[in-house]
Design a protein around this motif. Structure first.
Motif, short mmCIF file in Angstrom:
data_model
loop_
_atom_site.label_atom_id
_atom_site.label_comp_id
_atom_site.label_asym_id
_atom_site.label_seq_id
_atom_site.Cartn_x
_atom_site.Cartn_y
_atom_site.Cartn_z
N VAL A 107 63.22 -10.91 73.42
CA VAL A 107 62.58 -10.20 72.31
C VAL A 107 63.31 -8.88 72.06
O VAL A 107 63.87 -8.28 72.99
N GLU A 108 63.29 -8.46 70.81
CA GLU A 108 63.83 -7.16 70.42
C GLU A 108 62.76 -6.43 69.64
O GLU A 108 62.21 -6.96 68.67
N ILE A 109 62.45 -5.23 70.08
CA ILE A 109 61.38 -4.42 69.48
C ILE A 109 62.02 -3.26 68.73
O ILE A 109 62.95 -2.61 69.24
N ALA A 110 61.53 -2.97 67.53
CA ALA A 110 62.14 -1.90 66.73
C ALA A 110 61.06 -1.11 65.99
O ALA A 110 60.10 -1.68 65.47
N ASP A 111 61.25 0.19 65.94
CA ASP A 111 60.45 1.07 65.09
C ASP A 111 61.07 1.08 63.70
O ASP A 111 62.18 1.56 63.51
N ARG A 112 60.39 0.52 62.72
CA ARG A 112 60.92 0.42 61.36
C ARG A 112 60.25 1.42 60.41
O ARG A 112 60.43 1.33 59.19
N THR A 113 59.51 2.37 60.96
CA THR A 113 58.78 3.33 60.12
C THR A 113 59.73 4.14 59.24
O THR A 113 59.40 4.47 58.10
N GLY A 114 60.91 4.43 59.75
CA GLY A 114 61.84 5.25 58.99
C GLY A 114 62.46 4.55 57.81
O GLY A 114 62.87 5.20 56.83
N ASP A 115 62.53 3.21 57.84
CA ASP A 115 63.17 2.50 56.74
C ASP A 115 62.24 1.60 55.95
O ASP A 115 62.62 1.04 54.93
N HIS A 116 60.99 1.42 56.41
CA HIS A 116 60.03 0.61 55.66
C HIS A 116 58.69 1.34 55.54
O HIS A 116 58.22 1.97 56.50
N ALA A 117 58.10 1.21 54.35
CA ALA A 117 56.80 1.81 54.07
C ALA A 117 55.81 0.70 53.73
O ALA A 117 56.19 -0.34 53.18
N VAL A 118 54.54 0.93 54.03
CA VAL A 118 53.49 -0.01 53.69
C VAL A 118 52.80 0.45 52.41
O VAL A 118 52.44 1.62 52.27
#
Length: 323
Positions: free
Chosen positions: A127-138
């Motif tokens: 598995v690879e875990i990533a924080d995508r908050t910087g490049d994706h918004a909800v």
């Protein structure tokens, strides 16, 4: 992370847990009515975004989460919790899998602790875990919306609407094409109306899932072991939770409505009576008037008249979680 949509006309910044996006854009009730009618969108770009990819992602998440996700179908939305060893709620996750990657959004400011826990549990799993908050918004499109989602965007569709994981640079163009923008106060008012709990509002450090109605929607009772599962099973099979979530119709004659953390008491005991719980989220609803969710002791009679807050606001309760 401050949203660029705070530069839109009329934007008033939210405070507290929702700092970074707009509370409203000048007309709270108009925004609520639009959202209830399936129009506009809500900027939730302050929420954290995390992805898990790799061949073992679903079987691995299945071991950690309260929800049954081992066979999660692509584009099938679900929600889940991460519990402490004692069964207390630590994280609430809103998930969808696109066939290659599991996407989830979570409360603002919680990504660091979530990533630390997930990384500590990787072991030999692929598995690879990533924080995508910087490049994706909800962003949230309400139920009934006919707005098209951008090509290639990951969409989590539920009965309450669609959560779109949008590349952050596209946020302003999304707003131009799919407005009007609607603030989080309107979104929260409809959440309260629907009796949907939110981590950090309807929960504190000792909340277990049964108290706020997460059994079923976020907790699967027929899956294998996960951290905190013993508490979930014991309370479900042998007892009742110590507290329960209630919905409150508040007296609309008061200028101030009770706020998060304000005490709830029996009306018969008056403002000096024993504290039996606390207000979790309050809102001014465009049709129902002042409303709230509250967490009270399980033995509070379901038909008891209550008062809430510093002004002893009269509060008529509706059962959310059965006594």
């Amino acid at each position: 992370m401050k949203s660029p949509l705070l530069n839109l006309p009329g934007a008033v910044p939210a405070e507290g847990a929702d700092e970074g996006v707009a509370a409203h854009y000048g007309d709270l009730f108009r925004e609520q009515r639009a959202l209830a009618d399936g129009n506009g969108f809500v900027d939730l770009s302050h929420r954290g975004v995390v992805t898990v990819s790799g061949d073992d992602r679903l079987s691995w998440l299945h071991l950690l989460l309260t929800q049954y996700v081992e066979d999660l179908r692509p584009w099938h939305a679900t929600e889940s919790l991460i519990l402490s060893a004692h069964g207390h709620v630590e994280h609430a996750l809103y998930l969808v899998d696109d066939g290659e990657t599991t996407w989830m959004h979570t409360e603002p400011g919680s990504v660091g602790d979530l990533l630390a826990y997930l990384e500590s549990m990787k072991f030999f799993y692929r598995v690879e875990i990533a924080d995508r908050t910087g490049d994706h918004a909800v962003v949230h499109l309400p139920a009934g919306s006919i707005a098209e989602t951008p090509t290639g965007a990951v969409v989590r569709e539920t009965a309450h609407g669609r959560d779109v994981f949008l590349p952050r640079p596209e946020l302003e163009s999304f707003a131009e094409a799919r407005g009007p923008a609607i603030g989080v106060l309107a979104y929260e008012a409809l959440r309260v109306e629907a009796h949907r709990p939110r981590l950090g509002m309807e929960t504190d450090h000792r909340t277990i899932p049964h108290e706020v109605g997460w059994i079923g929607s976020a907790v699967h009772l027929q899956k294998g072991c996960y951290r905190g599962q013993e508490t979930v099973a014991r309370v479900h099979n042998l007892g009742k939770p110590p507290r329960r979530l209630v919905f409150l119709h508040l007296d609309g004659s008061d200028v101030r409505i009770p706020q998060h953390g304000d005490a709830v008491r029996l009306a018969a005991d008056g403002p000096e009576g024993r504290k039996l719980g606390f207000v979790t989220t309050s809102a001014r609803h465009h049709e129902l008037g002042p409303i709230a969710l509250a967490l009270v002791k399980r033995n509070v009679p379901a038909d008891a008249a209550l008062i809430a807050g510093e002004d002893a606001t009269a509060a008529a309760q509706e059962v959310v979680v059965a006594p």
